[in-house]
Design an enzyme around this catalytic site. Structure first.
Site, short mmCIF file in Angstrom:
data_model
loop_
_atom_site.label_atom_id
_atom_site.label_comp_id
_atom_site.label_asym_id
_atom_site.label_seq_id
_atom_site.Cartn_x
_atom_site.Cartn_y
_atom_site.Cartn_z
N GLU A 176 0.79 -1.24 -0.06
CA GLU A 176 -0.01 -0.15 -0.05
C GLU A 176 0.88 1.29 0.06
OE1 GLU A 176 -3.36 -0.05 2.94
OE2 GLU A 176 -3.98 -1.94 1.95
N GLU A 186 -4.40 -8.91 -0.02
CA GLU A 186 -5.26 -8.64 1.26
C GLU A 186 -6.88 -8.53 0.79
OE1 GLU A 186 -3.87 -5.73 3.75
OE2 GLU A 186 -1.87 -5.84 3.36
O1 AHR Z 1 -4.73 -5.87 7.43
C1 AHR Z 1 -4.67 -4.69 7.96
C2 AHR Z 1 -4.10 -3.60 7.31
O2 AHR Z 1 -4.67 -3.25 6.11
C3 AHR Z 1 -2.82 -3.72 6.71
O3 AHR Z 1 -1.53 -3.86 7.45
C4 AHR Z 1 -2.98 -2.81 5.19
O4 AHR Z 1 -2.22 -3.37 4.51
C5 AHR Z 1 -4.09 -2.87 5.28
O5 AHR Z 1 -4.66 -1.44 5.04
#
Ligand code: AHR
Length: 506
Positions: free
Chosen positions: A187, A302
């Site tokens: 991110e 994710e």
């Molecule tokens: O999964 C929790 C957080 O969500 C992670 O650290 C980040 O990459 C995302 O914003």
């Protein structure tokens, strides 16, 4: 205000669906990494969830919980992404190697805790070996340097006689780890350094050049985001050959984790399914940039439900319910259908954080409903996805901005490499009504053995816990395969896996 224009709550009725699976209509190979996972130094994911230390009363192997590793091995988890998440772009890998008592204690900048660095690279790779998963390491672009990341790669993968290879040997592994997947930041449009797409492209080019030079066998994951970011990144990068996978993330919520309204129940599916649009958009872009021999694949590294109760104060812990699990099943069906574009996905996060598969309370451990979905979906891993045409009723959902039609049955199908085992996974999304589902196999033999397992729970917001570890559980249902058809009745808010074993010569 959403309107639900199908049966309202009350006496359970029946809706019907037909799933037609044609053995001649193959979509493509399902990469087993589509069933991947994600572990971050956040809350009780690593600490307590994985790492308890050698001296703990909790049974462990070299400090790693035996119950958790065993449960993950039982569902053949293919890949684990680590150490973050946001944590990755603040992490110095050198803090996590060498004698444990000498490792520094640091501030965990993102997740309101301190990091004791007891679980570092060597422990992570050991955890992967214990579970049977491939390690996927996410490097530090936000506050690190190409040199640091290249040296991390050298430490892990270099087979020669350098200072770093010797250090790895001294730390217990003369053999290189052969870590194949390396993420160039996380991110990076946000917690990973707040870069503009063009700035990230410049950084990415530097990192990728040296990483590839150190080990040409690795696969690199670039950080993606919105369609605009992805387009600008790939344009400014000008070297699509440096990218193997582009990552996107998708979290969704609708009402609280438990005690949600009917509207909130259905809207979680609608929000989750926005990912399918993101997949289609990103795939279009990737096929434009990644033409020729070197294709760029999509890594959704994710994803999952992120309910309002998961905050910094709760260390992102939330109840993990049957609704979440059925929603994950619906997205796994989407991933199977898009298997030609998707190389990996990693649900967030494996233990005690967000939509986890396992929860612990000290020495107790229980499996969440989502764990059972991954168990049911195992036959799809490394199988060939088949077209599954579904005819079913839809739920009409409307609010002031938009109208959405949500099909009440979702599903996907695959055939094993030896073509003897077919697997169809399907869910009944209706909150109250049962679904009468008939699965038709076109091009299959007249006789076969069929087995149906169904994930059930009394309520859509049922969850497992230390006192009720089987409130949501898998039940077997007797079904018959007759002339290429299997019929069954699914309870409301449930997910099923039908496996059909045919006789040779299918
Ligand atoms: O999964 C929790 C957080 O969500 C992670 O650290 C980040 O990459 C995302 O914003």
């Amino acid at each position: 205000m959403a309107r639900i224009s199908a049966n309202k709550r009350g006496k359970s009725k029946l809706h019907s669906a037909t799933i037609r699976v044609d053995l001649r209509r193959e979509i493509g190979a399902i990469d087993k990494n589509i069933y991947g996972h994600f572990v971050e130094h956040l809350g009780r994911c690593v600490e307590e969830g994985i790492w308890v230390g050698e001296d703990s009363a909790i049974p462990n192997e070299d400090g790693i919980r035996s119950d958790v590793a065993g449960a993950l091995r039982a569902i053949s988890i293919p890949v684990i992404r680590w150490p973050g998440g946001c944590f990755a772009d603040a992490y110095n890998w050198r803090d996590g190697i060498g004698p444990r008592q000498q490792r520094p204690r640091r501030v965990n900048l993102w997740w309101a805790k301190e990091e004791d660095n007891q679980f570092g690279t060597d422990e992570f790779v050991r955890f992967c070996r214990m579970t049977g998963a491939e390690p996927y390491i996410c490097g530090n672009v936000g506050s690190g340097s190409p040199r640091e990341m290249v040296e991390w790669l050298e430490y892990c993968n270099y087979a020669g006689d350098t200072a770093l290879a010797r250090q790895r040997a001294a730390n217990g592994s003369p053999q290189p780890y052969g870590v194949k997947y390396w993420g160039v930041g996380n991110e990076n449009w946000g917690c990973g350094g707040a870069y503009e797409a063009s700035e990230y492209a410049r950084e990415y080019r530097r990192y990728a050049t040296y990483l590839r030079r150190m080990d040409p066998a690795i696969e690199l994951v670039a950080c993606g985001y919105t369609p605009e970011w992805n387009l600008e990144f790939l344009e400014k990068l000008g070297r699509p050959d440096l990218v193997d996978h582009l990552s996107i993330h998708h979290y969704y919520a609708s009402g609280p984790a438990q005690g949600f309204s009917d509207e909130e129940y259905y809207n979680l599916f609608v929000k989750a399914l926005q990912l399918e649009e993101m997949i289609e958009q990103t795939t279009g872009l990737l096929s434009f940039f990644g033409r020729g021999a070197r294709r760029i694949k999509l890594a959704i590294d994710e994803w999952g439900a992120w309910h309002p109760q998961a905050t910094l104060e709760t260390h992102l812990y939330q109840e993990s319910t049957l609704r979440d699990a059925v929603c994950a099943a619906v997205l796994l069906d989407v991933f199977n259908r898009h298997c030609n574009a998707i190389s990996m996905t990693n649900i967030a996060q494996t233990i005690n954080v967000l939509q986890c598969l396992i929860q612990t309370a000290g020495e107790q451990m229980w499996l969440t409903p989502t764990y059972h979905v991954y168990n049911l979906y195992q036959p799809h891993m490394q199988a060939t996805a088949l077209e599954a045409e579904i005819e079913c009723a839809s739920m009409e959902l409307a609010n002031d901005e938009q109208r959405r039609s949500l099909p009440l049955v979702s599903g996907s199908a695959s055939v094993s490499p030896d073509r003897q085992r077919l697997c169809v996974t399907f869910s009944n999304l209706h909150l109250d009504d049962k679904a009468e589902v008939s699965v038709h196999f076109v091009g299959a033999g007249r006789s076969a053995d069929a087995k149906l397992r169904v994930l059930v729970g009394e309520r859509a917001d049922s969850a497992n816990g230390s006192q009720a570890p089987e409130a949501v559980r898998v039940q077997s249902q007797d079904v018959q395969y007759k002339d290429g058809v299997v019929s069954c009745v699914l309870p409301p808010h449930s997910t099923a896996a039908l496996t059909v074993t045919t006789h040779p010569g299918l």
